[in-house]
Design a protein around this motif. Structure first.
Motif, PDB file in Angstrom:
ATOM      1  N   MET A   1      66.127 -27.724 -26.043  1.00 42.66           N
ATOM      2  CA  MET A   1      65.594 -26.332 -26.847  1.00 42.66           C
ATOM      3  C   MET A   1      64.181 -26.302 -26.172  1.00 42.66           C
ATOM      4  O   MET A   1      63.337 -27.278 -26.539  1.00 42.66           O
ATOM      5  N   LYS A   2      63.901 -25.212 -25.769  1.00 43.38           N
ATOM      6  CA  LYS A   2      62.692 -25.053 -25.087  1.00 43.38           C
ATOM      7  C   LYS A   2      61.558 -25.062 -26.419  1.00 43.38           C
ATOM      8  O   LYS A   2      61.611 -24.551 -27.307  1.00 43.38           O
ATOM      9  N   TYR A   3      60.483 -25.495 -25.834  1.00 41.92           N
ATOM     10  CA  TYR A   3      59.092 -25.645 -27.030  1.00 41.92           C
ATOM     11  C   TYR A   3      59.551 -26.689 -28.134  1.00 41.92           C
ATOM     12  O   TYR A   3      58.830 -26.653 -29.175  1.00 41.92           O
ATOM     13  N   VAL A   4      60.568 -27.151 -28.138  1.00 44.46           N
ATOM     14  CA  VAL A   4      60.961 -28.415 -28.970  1.00 44.46           C
ATOM     15  C   VAL A   4      61.232 -29.781 -28.339  1.00 44.46           C
ATOM     16  O   VAL A   4      60.249 -30.501 -28.611  1.00 44.46           O
ATOM     17  N   ASP A   5      62.128 -29.731 -27.338  1.00 41.89           N
ATOM     18  CA  ASP A   5      62.354 -30.954 -26.829  1.00 41.89           C
ATOM     19  C   ASP A   5      61.119 -31.664 -26.260  1.00 41.89           C
ATOM     20  O   ASP A   5      61.062 -32.900 -26.233  1.00 41.89           O
ATOM     21  N   GLU A   6      60.417 -30.780 -25.479  1.00 39.75           N
ATOM     22  CA  GLU A   6      58.930 -31.417 -24.974  1.00 39.75           C
ATOM     23  C   GLU A   6      58.098 -32.108 -26.000  1.00 39.75           C
ATOM     24  O   GLU A   6      57.368 -33.115 -25.707  1.00 39.75           O
ATOM     25  N   PHE A   7      58.278 -31.620 -27.364  1.00 36.85           N
ATOM     26  CA  PHE A   7      57.350 -32.070 -28.265  1.00 36.85           C
ATOM     27  C   PHE A   7      57.983 -33.152 -28.954  1.00 36.85           C
ATOM     28  O   PHE A   7      57.476 -33.442 -30.550  1.00 36.85           O
ATOM     29  N   ARG A   8      59.197 -33.538 -28.897  1.00 37.09           N
ATOM     30  CA  ARG A   8      59.634 -34.695 -29.262  1.00 37.09           C
ATOM     31  C   ARG A   8      59.851 -35.855 -28.293  1.00 37.09           C
ATOM     32  O   ARG A   8      60.712 -36.753 -28.753  1.00 37.09           O
ATOM     33  N   ASP A   9      59.186 -35.610 -27.236  1.00 42.36           N
ATOM     34  CA  ASP A   9      59.017 -36.595 -26.263  1.00 42.36           C
ATOM     35  C   ASP A   9      58.846 -38.291 -26.737  1.00 42.36           C
ATOM     36  O   ASP A   9      57.634 -38.353 -27.323  1.00 42.36           O
ATOM     37  N   ALA A  10      59.733 -39.147 -26.693  1.00 41.74           N
ATOM     38  CA  ALA A  10      59.665 -40.268 -27.252  1.00 41.74           C
ATOM     39  C   ALA A  10      58.258 -41.212 -26.653  1.00 41.74           C
ATOM     40  O   ALA A  10      57.365 -41.744 -27.064  1.00 41.74           O
ATOM     41  N   THR A  11      58.079 -41.007 -25.429  1.00 39.79           N
ATOM     42  CA  THR A  11      57.219 -41.532 -24.511  1.00 39.79           C
ATOM     43  C   THR A  11      55.855 -41.038 -25.113  1.00 39.79           C
ATOM     44  O   THR A  11      54.771 -41.918 -25.285  1.00 39.79           O
ATOM     45  N   ILE A  12      55.450 -39.875 -24.963  1.00 37.96           N
ATOM     46  CA  ILE A  12      54.331 -39.264 -25.539  1.00 37.96           C
ATOM     47  C   ILE A  12      53.906 -39.757 -26.966  1.00 37.96           C
ATOM     48  O   ILE A  12      52.934 -40.250 -27.213  1.00 37.96           O
ATOM     49  N   PRO A 222      57.283 -34.130 -33.869  1.00 35.70           N
ATOM     50  CA  PRO A 222      56.551 -35.503 -34.066  1.00 35.70           C
ATOM     51  C   PRO A 222      55.163 -35.289 -33.286  1.00 35.70           C
ATOM     52  O   PRO A 222      54.083 -36.133 -33.601  1.00 35.70           O
ATOM     53  N   VAL A 223      55.461 -35.090 -32.054  1.00 33.33           N
ATOM     54  CA  VAL A 223      54.273 -35.037 -31.058  1.00 33.33           C
ATOM     55  C   VAL A 223      53.163 -34.012 -31.694  1.00 33.33           C
ATOM     56  O   VAL A 223      51.977 -34.409 -31.668  1.00 33.33           O
ATOM     57  N   ASP A 224      53.544 -32.935 -32.234  1.00 36.65           N
ATOM     58  CA  ASP A 224      52.549 -31.973 -32.722  1.00 36.65           C
ATOM     59  C   ASP A 224      51.940 -32.679 -34.029  1.00 36.65           C
ATOM     60  O   ASP A 224      50.573 -32.868 -34.095  1.00 36.65           O
TER      61      ASP A 224
ATOM     62  N   MET B   1      63.438 -20.823 -45.736  1.00 30.49           N
ATOM     63  CA  MET B   1      62.509 -19.618 -45.503  1.00 30.49           C
ATOM     64  C   MET B   1      62.022 -19.605 -43.874  1.00 30.49           C
ATOM     65  O   MET B   1      62.266 -18.552 -43.456  1.00 30.49           O
ATOM     66  N   CYS B   2      61.564 -20.746 -43.949  1.00 28.84           N
ATOM     67  CA  CYS B   2      60.660 -21.005 -42.385  1.00 28.84           C
ATOM     68  C   CYS B   2      61.724 -21.304 -41.414  1.00 28.84           C
ATOM     69  O   CYS B   2      62.377 -22.516 -41.556  1.00 28.84           O
ATOM     70  N   ILE B   3      61.691 -20.803 -40.216  1.00 30.40           N
ATOM     71  CA  ILE B   3      62.547 -21.349 -39.057  1.00 30.40           C
ATOM     72  C   ILE B   3      61.470 -22.293 -38.266  1.00 30.40           C
ATOM     73  O   ILE B   3      60.710 -21.533 -37.694  1.00 30.40           O
ATOM     74  N   GLY B   4      61.471 -23.776 -38.317  1.00 33.46           N
ATOM     75  CA  GLY B   4      60.508 -24.393 -37.833  1.00 33.46           C
ATOM     76  C   GLY B   4      60.460 -24.042 -36.109  1.00 33.46           C
ATOM     77  O   GLY B   4      59.359 -24.306 -35.508  1.00 33.46           O
ATOM     78  N   VAL B   5      61.657 -24.014 -35.568  1.00 36.82           N
ATOM     79  CA  VAL B   5      61.722 -23.944 -34.188  1.00 36.82           C
ATOM     80  C   VAL B   5      61.520 -22.321 -33.583  1.00 36.82           C
ATOM     81  O   VAL B   5      62.098 -21.424 -34.304  1.00 36.82           O
ATOM     82  N   PRO B   6      60.965 -22.364 -32.406  1.00 36.33           N
ATOM     83  CA  PRO B   6      60.892 -20.926 -31.947  1.00 36.33           C
ATOM     84  C   PRO B   6      62.164 -20.353 -31.518  1.00 36.33           C
ATOM     85  O   PRO B   6      63.080 -21.362 -30.956  1.00 36.33           O
ATOM     86  N   CYS B   7      62.591 -19.239 -31.636  1.00 33.00           N
ATOM     87  CA  CYS B   7      63.710 -18.501 -31.279  1.00 33.00           C
ATOM     88  C   CYS B   7      63.619 -17.770 -30.236  1.00 33.00           C
ATOM     89  O   CYS B   7      62.662 -16.901 -30.114  1.00 33.00           O
ATOM     90  N   GLN B   8      64.600 -17.421 -29.205  1.00 30.57           N
ATOM     91  CA  GLN B   8      64.520 -16.637 -28.152  1.00 30.57           C
ATOM     92  C   GLN B   8      65.105 -15.439 -28.441  1.00 30.57           C
ATOM     93  O   GLN B   8      66.363 -15.133 -29.114  1.00 30.57           O
ATOM     94  N   ILE B   9      64.531 -14.330 -27.763  1.00 33.31           N
ATOM     95  CA  ILE B   9      64.957 -12.786 -28.157  1.00 33.31           C
ATOM     96  C   ILE B   9      66.038 -12.674 -27.030  1.00 33.31           C
ATOM     97  O   ILE B   9      65.716 -12.624 -25.853  1.00 33.31           O
ATOM     98  N   VAL B  10      67.246 -12.210 -27.493  1.00 36.74           N
ATOM     99  CA  VAL B  10      68.442 -11.806 -26.360  1.00 36.74           C
ATOM    100  C   VAL B  10      68.390 -10.451 -26.424  1.00 36.74           C
ATOM    101  O   VAL B  10      69.269  -9.652 -25.267  1.00 36.74           O
ATOM    102  N   ARG B  11      67.895  -9.362 -27.457  1.00 37.51           N
ATOM    103  CA  ARG B  11      68.134  -7.944 -27.482  1.00 37.51           C
ATOM    104  C   ARG B  11      66.978  -7.539 -28.417  1.00 37.51           C
ATOM    105  O   ARG B  11      66.669  -7.884 -29.066  1.00 37.51           O
ATOM    106  N   ILE B  12      66.281  -6.281 -27.658  1.00 35.09           N
ATOM    107  CA  ILE B  12      65.500  -5.656 -28.503  1.00 35.09           C
ATOM    108  C   ILE B  12      65.847  -4.161 -28.556  1.00 35.09           C
ATOM    109  O   ILE B  12      66.577  -3.243 -27.672  1.00 35.09           O
ATOM    110  N   HIS B  13      66.065  -3.632 -30.079  1.00 34.01           N
ATOM    111  CA  HIS B  13      66.416  -2.191 -30.222  1.00 34.01           C
ATOM    112  C   HIS B  13      65.335  -1.484 -31.288  1.00 34.01           C
ATOM    113  O   HIS B  13      65.438  -2.279 -32.388  1.00 34.01           O
ATOM    114  N   ASP B  14      64.801  -0.646 -31.270  1.00 30.63           N
ATOM    115  CA  ASP B  14      63.848  -0.089 -31.818  1.00 30.63           C
ATOM    116  C   ASP B  14      62.908  -0.924 -32.198  1.00 30.63           C
ATOM    117  O   ASP B  14      62.362  -1.718 -31.547  1.00 30.63           O
ATOM    118  N   GLN B  15      62.661  -1.300 -33.644  1.00 32.61           N
ATOM    119  CA  GLN B  15      61.899  -2.172 -34.290  1.00 32.61           C
ATOM    120  C   GLN B  15      62.416  -3.506 -34.272  1.00 32.61           C
ATOM    121  O   GLN B  15      61.694  -4.307 -35.114  1.00 32.61           O
TER     122      GLN B  15
END
Lengths: 359, 73
Positions: A1-12, A222-224, B1-15
Motif C-alpha cells: 500500500m502506497k504511503y504505508v509500506d514505506e513507513f513500515r520498513d523494518a530496516t529504517i 512505526p517509522v513515523d 472513526m479515523c482511517i489511519g491509512v491514506p485512501c486512493q480516489i477512484v472516482r469523483i462526482h459533484d462534491q
C-alpha cells in the motif's frame, strides 16, 4: 500500500531505534501521545519493549473515552424523549453512563441510529420529518469540522428537525491542562496526526515556548512514530525545543484552512468537562448564536440528578497518564473488550482495549 | 472513526469521491478540501468520518523518506 509500506520498513525502523538508543540522559525519558490511533499503533508495533530508555504513556487522546459520564447520561436521557432519533458514531453505543448505556436503551426501544458520517445523520432527518433527529457530536478537531459542514448543510437545506449535542473537545487546551496540573511528568508530546491535519502546528507552540518541551506531529506507521521520538530526543539533547512535523506528507504548518474556517464559522470555544481531567476552560465547542436552533439542548430538558463513573474503574487516571491500564484492578479480570466496564476498554482506540489486545 | 491509512480516489462526482480501501469502496465528501477543484482521480487522501480532510503531498513523503535514508547512512 502506497504511503504505508514505506513507513513500515523494518530496516529504517531498526536504524531509527539504534539512533534513539544512542541518546543517554541517565534517566528514563517520558513522552505522551494524545491520539487514540497513536495509542493503538504504539501497542501494536511492540516498540515499547525495544526502547528501554523511553517511557511511552497515553494521554486523553480517545474521543469516546474523554466524554464524561454526565454527557453520556444526558444523551441517554435524550433517547427516552418521544419522537426523537439519536444518530451517533458506533463507538459511543457501548460506553457506560452512570446506570445505563445507549446499547441498553436500544434494547428498551430507544431509536438510535449508527452513522458513518454527519451527512448520514442529515439524511435520517430528511427521511423522518415527523421526528427530531439529534446527532451526538463527539470528537476532536478532526471531527468537529465535519459536524460544522453538516450544520451548514442543514441551514442551506432548511432542515428544521436536525440538531446536535455538542460534546466536542479541543486537544491543545487538554495538553496545557496536563502540563499546568503537574500531576504527571511529561518530557514531550507526540502530537496527534489527524487533529494536526486540521489545526496545523501553531496551536502547539506553547509547548516549547512556555514549557520548554519538545513536540513532534506524526503519523501512524512505526517509522513515523520512531522518527518523532528521534526528533524529540535530539531536541532534548541539543536543548532546542520546537514543534517539528515528521508527518509533513499530511500535515501543513497552517493545517487545513477550509476546515478551520467552517469549524469556527459554526462553533466557538466553550468550557467542557473531560473524563479524568474535569472541567477545562475553552476546551469544548458550542454553537455560535446564528446556529442556536441546531442546539438540541434548546428542545430538551437534559438535567441529570447525579452522574458517576463506573466503580473501581481507573479510566480517569489512565487518561491523565497517571496510571497504566495494567494498574487498574478491573483490567483483564472483570473488564475486557467483550464485557467492558470503562470507556477506555469500550473504544477500540482506548488505552485499555489496546493494552488488552496487544499489550 | 479515523482511517489511519491514506485512501486512493477512484472516482469523483459533484462534491463526492469514491475511495478504495482494502478492496472495498466508500463514498466520501470533499467539502472540507480547500483545493477540491484540484483533487484528481489517483490522489491519496486522508479520510475521517466520511470526509476527505487532506490530500497526501507526494513530494513531502518522498523527501521524508530520503531524509531518513540519508540520516541513517
Amino acid at each position: 500500500m502506497k504511503y504505508v509500506d514505506e513507513f513500515r520498513d523494518a530496516t529504517i525502523a531498526q536504524k531509527l531505534i539504534n539512533r534513539i538508543q544512542r541518546f543517554k540522559f541517565n534517566r528514563k525519558v517520558r513522552f505522551m501521545e494524545v491520539c487514540g490511533s497513536h495509542t493503538v499503533a504504539i501497542y501494536k508495533s511492540g516498540m515499547r519493549n525495544l526502547l528501554p530508555d523511553i517511557d511511552l504513556i497515553s494521554g486523553p487522546g480517545c474521543p469516546v473515552c474523554v466524554t464524561s459520564a454526565l454527557d453520556i447520561d444526558r444523551t441517554i436521557q435524550l433517547t427516552r424523549m418521544p419522537d426523537t432519533i439519536l444518530a451517533t458514531f458506533g463507538d459511543m453505543i457501548r460506553v457506560p453512563g452512570s446506570s445505563s448505556s445507549l446499547q441498553n436503551e436500544i434494547s428498551q426501544g430507544a431509536e438510535v441510529k449508527v452513522v458513518y458520517s454527519s451527512y448520514d445523520a442529515l439524511k435520517i432527518a430528511e427521511d423522518n420529518p415527523g421526528k427530531r433527529v439529534v446527532f451526538l457530536a463527539v470528537g476532536f478537531e478532526t471531527t468537529s469540522p465535519t459536524i460544522a459542514a453538516a450544520i451548514l448543510q442543514a441551514e442551506k437545506k432548511g432542515l428544521e428537525n436536525f440538531s446536535i449535542l455538542s460534546y466536542h473537545k479541543l486537544i491543545p487546551p487538554a495538553m496545557k491542562a496536563l502540563l499546568t496540573g503537574e500531576q504527571v511528568h511529561i518530557d514531550g508530546f507526540i502530537c496527534p496526526g489527524h487533529v494536526s491535519v486540521i489545526i496545523g502546528s501553531k496551536p502547539y507552540e506553547f509547548i516549547p515556548q512556555q514549557y520548554h518541551l519538545p513536540a513532534a506531529i506524526t503519523g501512524f506507521e512505526p517509522v513515523d512514530i520512531l522518527h518523532a521520538l528521534f526528533m524529540m530526543m535530539a531536541q532534548i539533547k541539543e536543548n532546542r525545543p520546537a514543534v517539528e512535523i515528521p508527518y509533513s506528507r499530511a500535515v501543513k504548518p497552517e493545517g487545513n484552512p477550509m476546515a478551520i474556517q467552517r469549524l469556527y464559522e459554526v462553533f466557538e470555544p466553550s468550557e467542557a468537562k473531560w473524563r479524568g481531567l474535569g472541567v477545562i476552560a475553552d476546551s469544548g465547542l458550542k454553537l455560535r448564536r446564528r446556529f442556536q436552533k441546531y442546539d438540541a439542548t434548546q428542545y430538551y430538558d437534559l438535567s441529570v440528578a447525579e452522574s458517576s463513573d463506573p466503580p473501581g474503574c481507573e479510566c480517569g487516571s489512565i487518561l491523565k497518564g497517571l496510571k497504566k491500564p495494567s494498574e487498574c484492578p478491573l483490567f483483564a479480570s472483570v473488564c475486557n473488550p467483550s464485557r467492558p466496564i470503562g470507556p477506555c476498554m469500550v473504544s477500540s482506540e482506548g488505552s485499555c482495549a489496546a493494552a488488552y489486545k496487544y499489550g | 472513526m479515523c482511517i489511519g491509512v491514506p485512501c486512493q480516489i477512484v472516482r469523483i462526482h459533484d462534491q463526492m469521491a469514491t475511495i478504495e480501501i482494502g478492496g472495498t469502496q466508500r463514498e466520501v465528501c470533499l467539502d472540507l478540501l480547500i483545493d477540491e477543484s484540484e483533487t484528481r482521480v489517483g490522489d491519496f487522501v486522508i479520510i475521517h468520518a466520511g470526509f476527505a480532510i487532506q490530500r497526501i503531498n507526494a513530494q513531502e513523503a518522498e523527501e521524508t523518506l530520503q531524509l531518513l535514508k540519508e540520516m541513517m547512512e
